[in-house]
Motif scaffolding. Sequence first.
Motif, PDB file in Angstrom:
ATOM      1  N   CYS A 178      57.445  41.306  43.539  1.00 17.76           N
ATOM      2  CA  CYS A 178      56.839  42.471  44.184  1.00 17.76           C
ATOM      3  C   CYS A 178      57.806  43.648  44.195  1.00 17.76           C
ATOM      4  N   VAL A 179      57.235  44.842  44.241  1.00 15.24           N
ATOM      5  CA  VAL A 179      57.969  46.051  44.561  1.00 15.24           C
ATOM      6  C   VAL A 179      57.542  46.376  45.988  1.00 15.24           C
ATOM      7  N   GLY A 180      58.449  46.204  46.930  1.00 11.34           N
ATOM      8  CA  GLY A 180      58.053  46.311  48.338  1.00 11.34           C
ATOM      9  C   GLY A 180      57.041  45.224  48.639  1.00 11.34           C
ATOM     10  N   ASP A 181      55.877  45.626  49.115  1.00 11.61           N
ATOM     11  CA  ASP A 181      54.817  44.663  49.412  1.00 11.61           C
ATOM     12  C   ASP A 181      53.803  44.540  48.285  1.00 11.61           C
ATOM     13  N   ALA A 182      53.993  45.251  47.200  1.00 14.09           N
ATOM     14  CA  ALA A 182      53.025  45.294  46.112  1.00 14.09           C
ATOM     15  C   ALA A 182      53.416  44.341  44.975  1.00 14.09           C
ATOM     16  N   ALA A 183      52.611  43.323  44.776  1.00  9.75           N
ATOM     17  CA  ALA A 183      52.877  42.330  43.730  1.00  9.75           C
ATOM     18  C   ALA A 183      52.600  42.926  42.354  1.00  9.75           C
TER      19      ALA A 183
ATOM     20  N   PHE B 275      60.548  34.256  35.293  1.00  5.81           N
ATOM     21  CA  PHE B 275      60.656  34.749  36.660  1.00  5.81           C
ATOM     22  C   PHE B 275      61.987  35.492  36.841  1.00  5.81           C
ATOM     23  N   GLU B 276      63.030  35.015  36.189  1.00  8.12           N
ATOM     24  CA  GLU B 276      64.306  35.730  36.217  1.00  8.12           C
ATOM     25  C   GLU B 276      64.169  37.119  35.592  1.00  8.12           C
ATOM     26  N   GLN B 277      63.383  37.214  34.528  1.00  2.00           N
ATOM     27  CA  GLN B 277      63.131  38.524  33.907  1.00  2.00           C
ATOM     28  C   GLN B 277      62.474  39.468  34.906  1.00  2.00           C
ATOM     29  N   MET B 278      61.533  38.943  35.685  1.00  5.01           N
ATOM     30  CA  MET B 278      60.868  39.762  36.705  1.00  5.01           C
ATOM     31  C   MET B 278      61.856  40.211  37.773  1.00  5.01           C
ATOM     32  N   ARG B 279      62.677  39.281  38.224  1.00  2.00           N
ATOM     33  CA  ARG B 279      63.677  39.614  39.254  1.00  2.00           C
ATOM     34  C   ARG B 279      64.640  40.690  38.779  1.00  2.00           C
ATOM     35  N   ALA B 280      64.959  40.667  37.493  1.00  7.51           N
ATOM     36  CA  ALA B 280      65.946  41.597  36.928  1.00  7.51           C
ATOM     37  C   ALA B 280      65.395  43.004  36.701  1.00  7.51           C
ATOM     38  N   CYS B 281      64.128  43.231  36.976  1.00  9.14           N
ATOM     39  CA  CYS B 281      63.540  44.554  36.746  1.00  9.14           C
ATOM     40  C   CYS B 281      64.165  45.636  37.614  1.00  9.14           C
ATOM     41  N   GLY B 282      64.590  45.283  38.818  1.00  5.22           N
ATOM     42  CA  GLY B 282      65.186  46.293  39.695  1.00  5.22           C
ATOM     43  C   GLY B 282      65.711  45.688  40.977  1.00  5.22           C
ATOM     44  N   ASP B 283      66.574  46.438  41.634  1.00  7.16           N
ATOM     45  CA  ASP B 283      67.157  45.976  42.891  1.00  7.16           C
ATOM     46  C   ASP B 283      66.128  45.876  44.009  1.00  7.16           C
ATOM     47  N   ASP B 284      64.993  46.545  43.834  1.00  5.06           N
ATOM     48  CA  ASP B 284      63.965  46.546  44.870  1.00  5.06           C
ATOM     49  C   ASP B 284      62.926  45.437  44.689  1.00  5.06           C
ATOM     50  N   VAL B 285      63.132  44.558  43.726  1.00  6.12           N
ATOM     51  CA  VAL B 285      62.185  43.457  43.502  1.00  6.12           C
ATOM     52  C   VAL B 285      62.358  42.412  44.597  1.00  6.12           C
ATOM     53  N   ARG B 286      61.253  42.105  45.242  1.00 10.35           N
ATOM     54  CA  ARG B 286      61.209  41.037  46.244  1.00 10.35           C
ATOM     55  C   ARG B 286      60.406  39.892  45.660  1.00 10.35           C
ATOM     56  N   GLU B 287      60.640  38.715  46.167  1.00 14.65           N
ATOM     57  CA  GLU B 287      59.885  37.562  45.679  1.00 14.65           C
ATOM     58  C   GLU B 287      59.241  36.839  46.849  1.00 14.65           C
ATOM     59  N   LEU B 288      58.081  36.272  46.556  1.00 12.18           N
ATOM     60  CA  LEU B 288      57.377  35.478  47.550  1.00 12.18           C
ATOM     61  C   LEU B 288      56.477  34.489  46.830  1.00 12.18           C
ATOM     62  N   LEU B 289      55.909  33.576  47.582  1.00  7.57           N
ATOM     63  CA  LEU B 289      54.905  32.664  47.035  1.00  7.57           C
ATOM     64  C   LEU B 289      53.537  33.220  47.397  1.00  7.57           C
ATOM     65  N   HIS B 290      52.700  33.417  46.398  1.00 10.82           N
ATOM     66  CA  HIS B 290      51.342  33.896  46.607  1.00 10.82           C
ATOM     67  C   HIS B 290      50.407  32.880  45.976  1.00 10.82           C
TER      68      HIS B 290
ATOM     69  N   ARG C 160      53.089  53.306  41.677  1.00  9.73           N
ATOM     70  CA  ARG C 160      51.971  53.215  42.628  1.00  9.73           C
ATOM     71  C   ARG C 160      52.482  53.147  44.062  1.00  9.73           C
ATOM     72  N   ALA C 161      53.523  52.340  44.287  1.00  4.43           N
ATOM     73  CA  ALA C 161      54.075  52.188  45.638  1.00  4.43           C
ATOM     74  C   ALA C 161      54.678  53.508  46.120  1.00  4.43           C
ATOM     75  N   ALA C 162      55.342  54.224  45.232  1.00  2.00           N
ATOM     76  CA  ALA C 162      55.934  55.514  45.599  1.00  2.00           C
ATOM     77  C   ALA C 162      54.856  56.525  45.951  1.00  2.00           C
ATOM     78  N   SER C 163      53.767  56.552  45.185  1.00  2.00           N
ATOM     79  CA  SER C 163      52.707  57.519  45.478  1.00  2.00           C
ATOM     80  C   SER C 163      52.005  57.178  46.794  1.00  2.00           C
ATOM     81  N   GLU C 164      51.913  55.895  47.131  1.00  2.00           N
ATOM     82  CA  GLU C 164      51.333  55.485  48.412  1.00  2.00           C
ATOM     83  C   GLU C 164      52.226  55.922  49.574  1.00  2.00           C
ATOM     84  N   THR C 165      53.537  55.848  49.371  1.00  2.00           N
ATOM     85  CA  THR C 165      54.499  56.225  50.406  1.00  2.00           C
ATOM     86  C   THR C 165      54.440  57.740  50.659  1.00  2.00           C
ATOM     87  N   GLU C 166      54.180  58.498  49.603  1.00  2.78           N
ATOM     88  CA  GLU C 166      54.132  59.963  49.724  1.00  2.78           C
ATOM     89  C   GLU C 166      52.903  60.446  50.479  1.00  2.78           C
TER      90      GLU C 166
END
Length: 115
Positions: free
Chosen positions: A38-43, A16-31, A108-114
């Motif tokens: 997640c990147v933004g709202d996208a898991a 899970f730490e490896q996932m968190r370290a992927c980028g500054d925009d990584v968010r975490e939640l319980l699903h 994917r999240a960036a293309s959705e935002t565009e």
Amino acid sequence: MHDHPGPLGQLAQHWFEQMRACGDDVRELLHDGYPTACVGDAAFAYVGAFRAHVNVGFFRGAELSDPAGLLEGTGKSMRHVKLRPERPVDHEALAALTAAAYADMKERAASETER
């Protein structure tokens, strides 16, 4: 993940730490009770600690390149890597899958935002 002492908990926390370290925009939640990255709202990935193993799962895993053959599962899009303390894991290959899942979801999240 914190309820599993010893090797299983350590495996879960490490990945899970490896996932968190992927980028500054990584968010975490319980699903569904699993720590999810997640990147933004996208898991893009999750960790599930069970009695005898840990799953490192990828929400779009069926679309990831997996030259080491680590991914398991037959679902339409999700795949996971099953880790057991007594079995060695290809850390480099799993880290590459994690990074690829993050990059894919970020794109994917960036293309959705565009749109």
